[in-house]
Design an enzyme around this catalytic site. Structure first.
Site, PDB file in Angstrom:
ATOM      1  N   ASP A   2     -37.290 -58.889  24.540  1.00  0.00           N
ATOM      2  CA  ASP A   2     -37.124 -59.033  23.092  1.00  0.00           C
ATOM      3  C   ASP A   2     -37.209 -57.666  22.409  1.00  0.00           C
ATOM      4  O   ASP A   2     -37.912 -57.496  21.416  1.00  0.00           O
ATOM      5  CB  ASP A   2     -38.181 -59.985  22.532  1.00  0.00           C
ATOM      6  CG  ASP A   2     -37.833 -60.482  21.127  1.00  0.00           C
ATOM      7  OD1 ASP A   2     -36.635 -60.456  20.771  1.00  0.00           O
ATOM      8  OD2 ASP A   2     -38.746 -60.883  20.394  1.00  0.00           O
ATOM      9  N   LYS A  11     -53.929 -61.520  18.397  1.00  0.00           N
ATOM     10  CA  LYS A  11     -52.776 -62.406  18.371  1.00  0.00           C
ATOM     11  C   LYS A  11     -53.245 -63.761  18.879  1.00  0.00           C
ATOM     12  O   LYS A  11     -53.779 -63.860  19.982  1.00  0.00           O
ATOM     13  CB  LYS A  11     -51.645 -61.871  19.242  1.00  0.00           C
ATOM     14  CG  LYS A  11     -50.422 -62.779  19.267  1.00  0.00           C
ATOM     15  CD  LYS A  11     -49.317 -62.198  20.126  1.00  0.00           C
ATOM     16  CE  LYS A  11     -48.749 -60.973  19.494  1.00  0.00           C
ATOM     17  NZ  LYS A  11     -47.571 -60.485  20.243  1.00  0.00           N
TER      18      LYS A  11
END
Length: 201
Positions: free
Chosen positions: A101, A8
């Site tokens: 989230d 990432k």
């Protein structure tokens, strides 16, 4: 041993922002503290002089939202999935880490079971200097009332979002909806979801 990993990367225009860069690296390192079968493992965080990156466990499979779109799971499977997600979130909460989230796109279903992904929005509860208390992070339909109003968050925000995910699995609908972001936020704060019998499931 050799491992397949997922990388990432922080986008170049964001990595130039010192505050965002610092948050990215700090919160990725927080994620390295998590060791649980239901949480995608972070192996390395780097990029102090280059573009920041996270090297993490490669999880192959489908996301929970893809599963919801493709099939109608029975109650026993829904409860099994919900239980594993709950175990993973509880393990993070024991270390005072909140996800912030929780949503179907951040939950992977693979041959090795259920994995909660992307603790990139997580933070240690006692430290919040890098994030203004009125900044809203998360994904609209799955936000807790505390996220909507910009209040200080604790573990309950993940529990609320998990409740929305469970509702969606059971009914194939979202409990809070609207045509515009403002109406969705208003529904989260002031509306009660339909009962299951009223959703057609």
């Amino acid at each position: 041993t050799n491992k397949h990993i997922a990388l990432k990367l922080l986008l170049p225009h964001l990595s130039d922002d010192k505050v965002i860069r610092k948050r990215f690296l700090r919160e990725a390192k927080v994620g390295m503290e998590l060791r649980h079968i239901g949480i995608a493992e972070i192996y390395e965080v780097g990029g102090e002089k280059e573009h920041p990156f996270i090297a993490m466990e490669l999880v192959q499979g489908m996301t929970l939202d893809e599963m919801i779109e493709r099939e109608t799971p029975d109650l026993s499977r829904i409860l099994n999935i919900a239980g594993k997600i709950t175990d993973a979130i509880a393990a993070a909460h024991e270390k005072k880490i909140i996800h912030r989230d929780i949503k179907p796109k951040n939950i992977m279903i693979s041959g090795n079971g259920i994995k909660v992904m992307d603790f990139g929005l997580a933070r240690i509860l006692e430290t919040s200097s890098l994030t203004d208390r009125f900044e809203i992070l998360g994904t609209l339909h799955y936000m807790s009332p505390q996220q909507v109003t910009g209040e200080k968050l604790d573990e309950r925000t993940d529990i609320f979002s998990l409740g929305i995910v469970l509702y969606q699995m059971l009914t194939n609908t979202l409990p809070f909806s609207g045509e515009h972001p403002g109406t969705i936020l208003h529904a989260i704060l002031y509306s009660d979801p339909l009962r299951m019998s009223e959703t057609g499931r």
